[in-house]
Design a protein around this motif. Structure first.
Motif, PDB file in Angstrom:
ATOM      1  N   ALA A  35     -32.530   2.627  -7.775  1.00  0.00           N
ATOM      2  CA  ALA A  35     -32.473   4.079  -7.991  1.00  0.00           C
ATOM      3  C   ALA A  35     -31.743   4.755  -6.834  1.00  0.00           C
ATOM      4  O   ALA A  35     -30.903   5.640  -7.046  1.00  0.00           O
ATOM      5  N   ARG A  36     -32.056   4.310  -5.597  1.00  0.00           N
ATOM      6  CA  ARG A  36     -31.434   4.913  -4.419  1.00  0.00           C
ATOM      7  C   ARG A  36     -29.916   4.704  -4.448  1.00  0.00           C
ATOM      8  O   ARG A  36     -29.147   5.639  -4.189  1.00  0.00           O
ATOM      9  N   ASP A  72     -28.514   7.004  -6.928  1.00  0.00           N
ATOM     10  CA  ASP A  72     -28.565   8.370  -6.394  1.00  0.00           C
ATOM     11  C   ASP A  72     -27.410   8.620  -5.422  1.00  0.00           C
ATOM     12  O   ASP A  72     -26.881   9.717  -5.332  1.00  0.00           O
ATOM     13  N   GLN A  73     -27.049   7.571  -4.679  1.00  0.00           N
ATOM     14  CA  GLN A  73     -25.966   7.700  -3.697  1.00  0.00           C
ATOM     15  C   GLN A  73     -24.589   7.604  -4.348  1.00  0.00           C
ATOM     16  O   GLN A  73     -23.579   7.564  -3.649  1.00  0.00           O
ATOM     17  N   HIS A  84     -33.744   6.979 -11.448  1.00  0.00           N
ATOM     18  CA  HIS A  84     -32.540   7.712 -11.031  1.00  0.00           C
ATOM     19  C   HIS A  84     -32.202   8.810 -12.049  1.00  0.00           C
ATOM     20  O   HIS A  84     -31.940   9.950 -11.688  1.00  0.00           O
ATOM     21  N   GLY A 128     -35.641  11.266 -12.451  1.00  0.00           N
ATOM     22  CA  GLY A 128     -36.303  11.761 -11.248  1.00  0.00           C
ATOM     23  C   GLY A 128     -37.818  11.582 -11.261  1.00  0.00           C
ATOM     24  O   GLY A 128     -38.540  12.345 -10.603  1.00  0.00           O
TER      25      GLY A 128
END
Lengths: 451, 137
Positions: free
Chosen positions: A160-161, A164-165, A187, A190
């Protein structure tokens, strides 16, 4: 309610190489594609490859997949790809994918997930209680000097991170198979990482699609009735923000998404259905509601969820000697008796040479070998004699492979099927499941490229 | 569906004399489907009834002990049964059935892919009218 679509087009390393590009062609609106490359023993194969070549250690087939998706990306597809093809070397995998994309003239951001490799930790702490074998209870010390790989099954957070990036492609190592899907969902919607009911239902979705065509008619009990299995469509999940799922597949493809196929896959490789453990949550399958909601459409809702354990499961592998397996076909009257006698001769010869193998198995294919002792054999005119041996000493296993051929002239009439030559001697990689506390696994992500 | 080559002599004679047999021999696969796979050194077998009546029959008939006895030649270990009424399914875990598991076992079916098919061959006795209801998909 907004919905995302997540496909799977690679159920294991070795699945149809053109499935990802075909799925995207058949289902152009697909948002995310998950690809699963890692089984318990794949890691040790990658370790051997990396021993020979430091830039190896990942599933190279994935680079070809990336190349095969390039035309669709050039034509405007927004598809994002999440995989565990990184194996033991996600950086090298990302570099190879970066080069392939550059050659194809496509700019994509590649995210890497690191930190699942706990081999050093296990090697340095062979006496630790949590590293005991989960099944046998034996201490790690017994095999510590023979360890090849050790990887924690990490969860979807890092996936997910990375998304997100801004990653378009996420390359991880041993992220748990269903967590690829969970990471995508968190992601996209949320969700909180303590929203266990949603995480649980998404985990079930990941579990259903992680083996590719197994959700769409592959290995179904009624497989003979499944339409066009040669053109099987790979599974697609539609997920909404409540984590309600619909399992489906592209129109015009073969296979089938039905209560029968989805319910069978729900039960695939599970233990206690009220306590299915993933790194993201505990899942209760007993509250699931599964319903057919249209042609090739099955909805899955209502999984129970609770907090996951404070440990990750570790999949470690260690060297466990060598093995070889050879087969010969025997046709004719009393085929089974001839096969039995042939098998005895081989093992007896090894014994007389003082090279008795630690483990051996003699099977008669065609005589209900897979159900030996349970279902009796019909009278056979033809059987395949399969002899397998394992031993810590390579030379003993090698000797076995040479003995087998002597049956061609000294064995029964009607013995054939030896054209492939001597069987190969292979190293055995045994599996060592254990646990590691979460705080000792430092997971990190980085995203680069594209622009 | 009642006329099977493997039916008992009693069933055959009852048919000739015109009385219905009290039970007939079927295989589990006549009323259920299944899927199996490996879990470390062991394996699991999910068994799914075709309908609710079939599930009730399996609940009372297909005990963990019975499955353990059936697989005894393969040394399955202590068989555990889990019930999933919401899926009309039972899940059986056979902790040592693979003789070393996917990576070490020398057997042709090292990963337990055939166990579902083997279990579906299990012979069962059932009342013929009940069988007709359980066999409906």
């Amino acid at each position: 309610m907004p919905t995302i679509t997540i496909g799977n087009a690679q159920g294991f390393w070795g699945d149809q190489p053109d499935a990802p590009a075909r799925l995207l062609e058949q289902y152009p609106a697909l948002d995310f594609l998950t690809l699963d490359y890692l089984a318990e023993v794949s890691m040790s194969i990658l370790a051997l490859q990396r021993e020979r070549e430091p830039h190896a250690g990942y599933a190279r087939d994935f680079v070809d997949v990336v190349r095969s998706l390039a035309p669709a990306w050039r034509a405007g597809s927004r598809l994002r790809v999440v995989c565990n093809a990184g194996g033991l070397n996600p950086e090298a995998c990302a570099q190879a994918c970066g080069r392939a994309l550059a050659e194809a003239g496509v700019r994509k951001r590649i995210g890497i997930v690191r930190g699942d490799d706990v081999l050093d930790l296990l090697r340095k702490n062979p006496g630790e209680a949590s590293f005991r074998n989960l099944e046998s209870g034996r201490p790690l010390r017994e095999v510590a000097d023979r360890l090849i790989t050790a990887n924690a099954y990490i969860g979807g957070r890092a996936v997910a991170r990375a998304l997100d990036q801004g990653a378009d492609i996420v390359i991880s190592g041993r992220v748990a198979d269903p967590s690829l899907t969970v990471g995508i969902c968190v992601h996209a919607f949320g969700w909180s990482w303590t929203d266990y009911a949603r995480l649980a239902n998404a985990t079930v979705g990941g579990h259903i699609i992680e083996c590719g065509a197994q959700a769409t008619g592959g290995i179904a009990t009624h497989w003979l009735e499944v339409p066009e299995p040669g053109n099987v469509g790979f599974p697609v999940l539609e997920v909404n923000e409540n984590a309600d799922l619909v399992v489906t597949k592209p129109r015009g493809t073969g296979g089938e998404v039905s209560l029968r196929t989805v319910k069978e896959q729900l039960l695939y490789e599970i233990g206690d259905p009220k306590n299915y453990l993933s790194p993201d949550c505990r899942v209760d399958f007993s509250t699931l509601r599964v319903a057919a909601v249209g042609p090739d459409r099955v909805s899955v809702t209502g999984a129970g969820g609770s907090a996951p354990p404070d440990t990750f499961k570790v999949s470690a592998t260690y060297r466990d000697g060598y093995s070889a397996s050879g087969s010969l076909t025997i046709f004719g009257r009393d085929a089974l008796a001839k096969a039995r006698r042939s098998g005895e001769i081989i093992l007896e010869r090894l014994r007389r040479a003082g090279l008795e193998c630690e483990r051996s198995e003699v099977e008669y294919l065609g005589a209900n070998a897979a159900a030996r002792g349970i279902l009796s054999s019909p009278v056979l005119l033809e059987t395949v004699l399969r002899i397998s041996v394992a031993d810590p000493r390579r030379e003993v296993v090698e000797r076995f492979t040479r003995e087998l051929a002597a049956l061609i002239t000294g064995g029964p009439q009607g013995l054939t099927g030896y054209a492939a030559g001597r069987p190969g001697v292979h190293p055995v990689f045994a599996f060592w499941p254990c646990l590691v506390s979460r705080e000792r696994v430092i997971v990190s992500t980085s995203v680069s490229g594209g622009g | 569906m009642l006329y099977r080559p493997d039916r008992s002599v009693e069933a055959a004679s009852a048919e000739i004399t015109g009385t219905l047999p009290t039970s007939i021999a079927i295989r589990l696969g006549d009323i259920a489907h299944a899927r199996s796979g490996d879990k470390g050194g062991g394996a699991n077998i999910g068994v799914l009834a075709f309908n609710e009546e079939g599930f009730e029959f399996l609940l009372s008939t297909l005990s963990a002990d019975r499955v353990a006895a059936y697989f005894e030649p393969m040394q399955p270990g202590e068989v555990r049964r889990y019930e999933l009424p919401n899926l009309l399914a039972l899940n059986f875990v056979l902790p040592t059935v693979l003789a070393g598991g996917g990576s070490r076992s020398l057997r042709i079916d090292a990963q337990g892919k055939c166990l579902g098919q083997i279990l579906l061959e299990m012979p069962l006795e059932i009342d013929p009218q009940r069988f007709a209801r359980c066999a409906r998909r």
